[in-house]
Each structure stands twice: as structure tokens, then as C-alpha cells.
Design a protein around this motif. Structure first.
Motif, PDB file in Angstrom:
ATOM      1  N   LEU A 327       3.128   1.461  18.384  1.00  0.00           N
ATOM      2  CA  LEU A 327       4.644   2.696  18.175  1.00  0.00           C
ATOM      3  C   LEU A 327       4.496   2.927  18.959  1.00  0.00           C
ATOM      4  O   LEU A 327       3.737   2.883  20.184  1.00  0.00           O
ATOM      5  N   ALA A 328       5.533   3.347  19.033  1.00  0.00           N
ATOM      6  CA  ALA A 328       6.543   4.779  20.727  1.00  0.00           C
ATOM      7  C   ALA A 328       5.336   5.391  20.806  1.00  0.00           C
ATOM      8  O   ALA A 328       4.875   5.978  20.055  1.00  0.00           O
ATOM      9  N   PRO A 329       5.365   5.976  21.489  1.00  0.00           N
ATOM     10  CA  PRO A 329       4.916   7.467  22.167  1.00  0.00           C
ATOM     11  C   PRO A 329       4.061   8.391  21.200  1.00  0.00           C
ATOM     12  O   PRO A 329       3.536   8.784  20.988  1.00  0.00           O
ATOM     13  N   GLN A 330       5.567   9.191  20.369  1.00  0.00           N
ATOM     14  CA  GLN A 330       5.561  10.135  19.866  1.00  0.00           C
ATOM     15  C   GLN A 330       5.572   9.957  18.350  1.00  0.00           C
ATOM     16  O   GLN A 330       6.200  10.753  17.221  1.00  0.00           O
ATOM     17  N   ALA A 331       5.777   8.701  17.615  1.00  0.00           N
ATOM     18  CA  ALA A 331       5.283   7.991  16.820  1.00  0.00           C
ATOM     19  C   ALA A 331       4.243   7.911  16.132  1.00  0.00           C
ATOM     20  O   ALA A 331       3.057   8.289  16.884  1.00  0.00           O
ATOM     21  N   GLU A 332       4.390   8.590  14.484  1.00  0.00           N
ATOM     22  CA  GLU A 332       3.896   9.106  13.543  1.00  0.00           C
ATOM     23  C   GLU A 332       3.859   7.596  12.513  1.00  0.00           C
ATOM     24  O   GLU A 332       5.439   8.058  11.670  1.00  0.00           O
ATOM     25  N   GLY A 333       2.397   7.404  11.371  1.00  0.00           N
ATOM     26  CA  GLY A 333       2.800   6.805  10.483  1.00  0.00           C
ATOM     27  C   GLY A 333       1.743   6.256   9.670  1.00  0.00           C
ATOM     28  O   GLY A 333       1.119   7.468  10.052  1.00  0.00           O
ATOM     29  N   ILE A 334       1.722   5.462   9.007  1.00  0.00           N
ATOM     30  CA  ILE A 334       0.782   5.479   7.732  1.00  0.00           C
ATOM     31  C   ILE A 334       0.600   3.420   7.424  1.00  0.00           C
ATOM     32  O   ILE A 334       1.263   2.918   8.132  1.00  0.00           O
ATOM     33  N   PHE A 335      -0.485   3.406   7.561  1.00  0.00           N
ATOM     34  CA  PHE A 335      -0.793   1.682   7.725  1.00  0.00           C
ATOM     35  C   PHE A 335      -1.410   1.175   6.518  1.00  0.00           C
ATOM     36  O   PHE A 335      -2.182   2.119   5.683  1.00  0.00           O
ATOM     37  N   SER A 336      -0.785   0.548   5.384  1.00  0.00           N
ATOM     38  CA  SER A 336      -1.120   0.704   4.021  1.00  0.00           C
ATOM     39  C   SER A 336      -1.501  -0.867   3.967  1.00  0.00           C
ATOM     40  O   SER A 336      -1.007  -1.306   4.090  1.00  0.00           O
ATOM     41  N   ILE A 337      -2.464  -1.007   2.452  1.00  0.00           N
ATOM     42  CA  ILE A 337      -3.483  -2.587   2.344  1.00  0.00           C
ATOM     43  C   ILE A 337      -2.618  -2.170   0.546  1.00  0.00           C
ATOM     44  O   ILE A 337      -3.258  -1.422  -0.235  1.00  0.00           O
ATOM     45  N   VAL A 338      -1.481  -2.531   0.134  1.00  0.00           N
ATOM     46  CA  VAL A 338      -1.313  -2.374  -1.761  1.00  0.00           C
ATOM     47  C   VAL A 338      -1.754  -3.963  -2.033  1.00  0.00           C
ATOM     48  O   VAL A 338      -1.277  -4.947  -1.414  1.00  0.00           O
ATOM     49  N   HIS A 339      -2.002  -4.222  -2.928  1.00  0.00           N
ATOM     50  CA  HIS A 339      -2.266  -4.895  -4.044  1.00  0.00           C
ATOM     51  C   HIS A 339      -1.968  -5.172  -5.243  1.00  0.00           C
ATOM     52  O   HIS A 339      -1.757  -3.963  -5.902  1.00  0.00           O
ATOM     53  N   TYR A 340      -1.189  -6.155  -5.298  1.00  0.00           N
ATOM     54  CA  TYR A 340      -0.133  -6.238  -6.538  1.00  0.00           C
ATOM     55  C   TYR A 340      -0.449  -7.665  -7.780  1.00  0.00           C
ATOM     56  O   TYR A 340      -1.693  -8.487  -6.800  1.00  0.00           O
ATOM     57  N   THR A 341      -0.611  -7.663  -8.443  1.00  0.00           N
ATOM     58  CA  THR A 341      -1.083  -7.794  -9.842  1.00  0.00           C
ATOM     59  C   THR A 341      -0.460  -8.591 -10.640  1.00  0.00           C
ATOM     60  O   THR A 341      -1.315 -10.445 -10.925  1.00  0.00           O
ATOM     61  N   SER A 342       0.726  -9.793 -10.110  1.00  0.00           N
ATOM     62  CA  SER A 342       1.840 -10.800 -10.562  1.00  0.00           C
ATOM     63  C   SER A 342       2.663 -11.478  -9.382  1.00  0.00           C
ATOM     64  O   SER A 342       2.451 -10.525  -7.974  1.00  0.00           O
ATOM     65  N   ASP A 343       3.078 -12.295  -9.550  1.00  0.00           N
ATOM     66  CA  ASP A 343       3.480 -13.223  -8.414  1.00  0.00           C
ATOM     67  C   ASP A 343       5.175 -12.175  -8.316  1.00  0.00           C
ATOM     68  O   ASP A 343       5.283 -11.837  -9.318  1.00  0.00           O
ATOM     69  N   GLY A 344       5.479 -12.987  -6.745  1.00  0.00           N
ATOM     70  CA  GLY A 344       6.586 -11.757  -6.931  1.00  0.00           C
ATOM     71  C   GLY A 344       6.865 -10.664  -6.734  1.00  0.00           C
ATOM     72  O   GLY A 344       8.028  -9.914  -5.868  1.00  0.00           O
ATOM     73  N   GLU A 345       5.552  -9.849  -7.397  1.00  0.00           N
ATOM     74  CA  GLU A 345       6.170  -8.439  -6.582  1.00  0.00           C
ATOM     75  C   GLU A 345       6.089  -7.924  -5.319  1.00  0.00           C
ATOM     76  O   GLU A 345       6.794  -7.054  -5.042  1.00  0.00           O
TER      77      GLU A 345
END
Length: 395
Positions: A327-345
Motif C-alpha cells: 500500500l501507498a503511505p496514505q492508502a487504506e482498504g480492506i483485505f477479504s477472503i470470500v468463499h464460493y460454492t460453485s465453479d465459475g463464481e
């Protein structure tokens, strides 16, 4: 035969493997899939002389982007023939009997059975009790109670809503909410299974949660070093969903909007002492202590400073590395983990998010936009991604 500095493996089943105790333990299919899909994650805290195990080699474009954008260039290996690799140090996400077996650590050391209890929630409860004695603003009501039978659980959880937690579990798994005198049959069956497999449960009064956060540490040669604050999010069932990324000043601002900075500093100081006495003589490596800001029955904002101790790498520790390296010095954000239940999603999510929130770099640091941190394929079910400086992705 290559000689690497450190050998990294992402094994999110760590606590489940410790609870089982067998070197031949096989995690559930969903957890195995998570380990495979997210196996590249250690690359974000690895160095150029390190190696990361991945289920499948990412495509060339993915690897070239990470090398060009962020100077990430650890070696990658696939397969199960660990005997063909050498490293000065093996660094799984967490140690368990299964990891010692898979990484062939027998010639350097082995899992000690007495370590099992160190990794349990009973250790966190003992550390919380020590903090209660040291910090006058920590409420004794937050202390969990160990229960070994169903009648014990019923007696402890008579009035109000309580959380029952398996001694060895993580990321919101192994958690049950109960309320009132009568425990439903399905819940009783779950509790009976945990009691039979793990011997006891921890029961704690549910609090009105305001914010989840953690303090991250590193233990080495009997000493404990503070590494940083992390703020994280959980779902309705208590499962982990993501971390804030950004500067430590930003993390502190989030927390001091609710509690005094002095209290955070006192917790850090006293916790280092408690961990030095209880953990450091037996464990070396990263660890995270989960905490909670909550509102008590009188409406007062309070802190629970030791909900859980994770003796391993954590998503909070990974978020610290992401914040510093990407991240750049002043940048803020979110780190996420997402789970999907079917192929392609997962692929569809990635394509839409990439189009809606194009990545913007300044030098080799992210200023805004979306980026998938792990490779995506048609059969990908788990995605780890960063979203920086914009509103939440809407799909």
C-alpha cells in the motif's frame, strides 16, 4: 538440489489438526480446498531466498505482475515430494502433528504432546485472568468457564446468552450460541460431540460487540516483541471475513474512537509480560491475540483483551505485511477472503471487480482499486483480495 532460506506452507486447518492429534489427520474437503486455492498467500511475507508451496503453479501473467508491481519473487514449488527440497527453516502457517509429518521434521524435532494445551482456549483464559489482576478496567464477567459435561454447561449458561467454544478451533468455527435453560437437541448433539472429542468446552457470556481487533506479536528466544495492531471483521456466526489494511496510525484512530489510547498501551505492556511468562518459554514464531471492544450491560464501552491466542501466522499478521509492502503511505482498504460454492463464481466476481475498480499504482504501491492476491481458475472456490481507497465492491 536448491537450498532455500525459508520454506512456507499455508495450512489453515492448524487448530483442527492439533485437536485431532494424529500425524495422519486429513482435513475436511472444504478446508483442503481453501489451503489449495489460497496457497500463494505466504508469498506476501516471503523473501527472495524463500520458497512457497503451491497446489498449482500460477500462470505467467499473474507471477510477472507481482514481480513487476511489488517485487515479489519467492521460488514456488508444487507436489508432495518434500524430500527433494532443502531449507534452513520450515515455516508453515502453524505447527501441528500433521505439519511435522508432512514436512519431515523428525530429524530436527517433533511435535510434543504437552504443547497441545498451550494452543487451546484454556491458555487464553489463563492469560485473561492474569490481565484481570493487572488491569482494573478489564471486567471479570468476561472470564470464560471450563465445562466438561452438559449439566455443567446448562448450569453455567442459565441466565442470558452465552457462547460455547471448542478448545481447539479458529476463524469462528467450533462456536455455538446458546440462550435460556433448555438447549435444543441439535445443539446438545454438537456439544456432546465436542465434549467427547476434546474433553471440555469454554463457556463465556456474550457481549454486545462493537469492534474486533488484535495485537500481533513475535516470540523468539524467550522474548516477545509487539508487531502491530490489526482491525478485523467477522460474520454473523463469528467467522472471519476480512481485515483493515493501512497504516498503524489509521488502526489506532479506529480504536481510539472508542477507547483511550492509554488503555491500549497498558494492555500491550501487560500482555507482553503475560505472554513472556506463559508462551515464550515454549513457542517461537508469530502469534496474534484477538480482542474485542464491547458495550456492557450498563452501556459502558469496555475491552476484552484476550479472547483468543493464535500461535501461528494470522490474517492480521498477513494484513500487516500487505499494508507495509503493497500500500501507498496514505492508502487504506480492506483485505477479504470470500468463499464460493460453485465453479465459475469466483472468476465472475474477479472479472466484475477488476472492471469496476481498476488497480491504480504509484511507483510500486497501490493507491486505489481491486486486486486478487491469489490465482483464479474455473474451479476456484476461495478468493483473497485487496480493495483499496474505494467503497465496498457491489456485485
Amino acid at each position: 538440489m536448491p537450498k532455500y532460506s525459508r520454506f512456507f506452507v499455508f495450512n489453515p486447518e492448524n487448530e483442527m489438526a492439533i485437536a485431532d492429534g494424529s500425524p495422519y489427520y486429513t482435513p475436511p474437503a472444504t478446508i483442503l480446498k481453501m489451503a489449495e486455492d489460497l496457497s500463494y498467500l505466504p508469498a506476501y511475507y516471503a523473501g527472495d531466498r524463500d520458497v512457497v508451496w503451491v497446489k498449482e503453479m500460477p500462470d505467467r501473467k499473474f507471477l510477472e505482475e507481482r514481480k513487476t508491481w511489488f517485487r515479489l519473487a519467492p521460488a514456488l514449488v508444487t507436489g508432495e515430494n518434500q524430500d527433494s527440497w532443502e531449507a534452513e527453516e520450515f515455516c508453515p502457517w502453524g505447527w501441528s502433528p500433521r505439519m511435522y509429518f508432512l514436512l519431515r521434521q523428525g530429524q530436527w524435532g517433533e511435535w510434543k504432546k504437552e504443547l497441545k494445551e498451550l494452543y487451546s482456549r484454556q491458555t487464553a483464559a489463563a492469560c485473561l485472568q492474569a490481565l484481570c489482576r493487572k488491569l482494573d478496567f478489564v471486567e471479570e464477567e468476561t472470564l470464560p468457564v471450563q465445562c466438561k459435561t452438559l449439566p455443567d454447561i446448562e448450569n453455567t449458561a442459565k441466565n442470558g446468552t452465552f457462547l460455547v467454544k471448542a478448545p481447539w478451533s479458529s476463524s469462528g468455527r467450533g462456536l455455538l450460541r446458546i440462550s435460556g435453560d433448555e438447549i435444543p437437541l441439535k445443539s446438545r448433539e454438537w456439544l456432546g460431540g465436542i465434549l467427547k472429542k476434546q474433553g471440555y468446552v469454554m463457556v463465556e457470556k456474550e457481549q454486545e460487540r462493537v469492534m474486533d481487533f488484535a495485537m500481533e506479536f513475535y516470540a523468539s528466544r524467550g522474548k516477545v516483541e509487539f508487531k502491530g495492531l490489526s482491525c478485523f471483521m467477522t460474520g454473523k456466526a463469528g467467522e472471519y471475513t476480512g481485515n483493515c489494511v493501512g497504516s498503524q496510525e489509521m488502526m489506532e484512530r479506529r480504536l481510539t474512537a472508542w477507547v483511550e489510547k492509554e488503555k491500549l498501551e497498558r494492555i500491550r505492556t501487560e500482555l507482553i509480560q503475560v505472554l513472556t511468562e506463559a508462551i515464550a518459554p515454549h513457542y517461537s514464531g508469530y502469534m496474534g491475540v484477538d480482542m474485542m471492544i464491547y458495550r456492557n450491560r450498563m452501556g459502558k464501552i469496555c475491552i476484552q483483551p484476550c479472547l483468543e491466542i493464535n500461535l501461528r501466522y494470522t490474517m492480521g499478521i498477513l494484513a500487516l505485511f500487505l499494508s507495509e509492502r503493497l500500500l501507498a503511505p496514505q492508502a487504506e482498504g480492506i483485505f477479504s477472503i470470500v468463499h464460493y460454492t460453485s465453479d465459475g463464481e469466483a472468476l465472475r466476481f474477479h472479472e466484475t471487480a477488476s472492471w469496476q475498480h481498476p488497480l491504480r499504482l504509484q511507483g510500486q504501491k497501490i493507491t486505489r482499486g481491486y486486486i486478487a492476491l491469489t490465482p483464479l481458475r474455473q474451479d476456484t472456490r476461495f478468493v483473497a483480495y485487496l480493495q483499496v481507497g474505494e467503497n465496498k465492491i457491489q456485485l
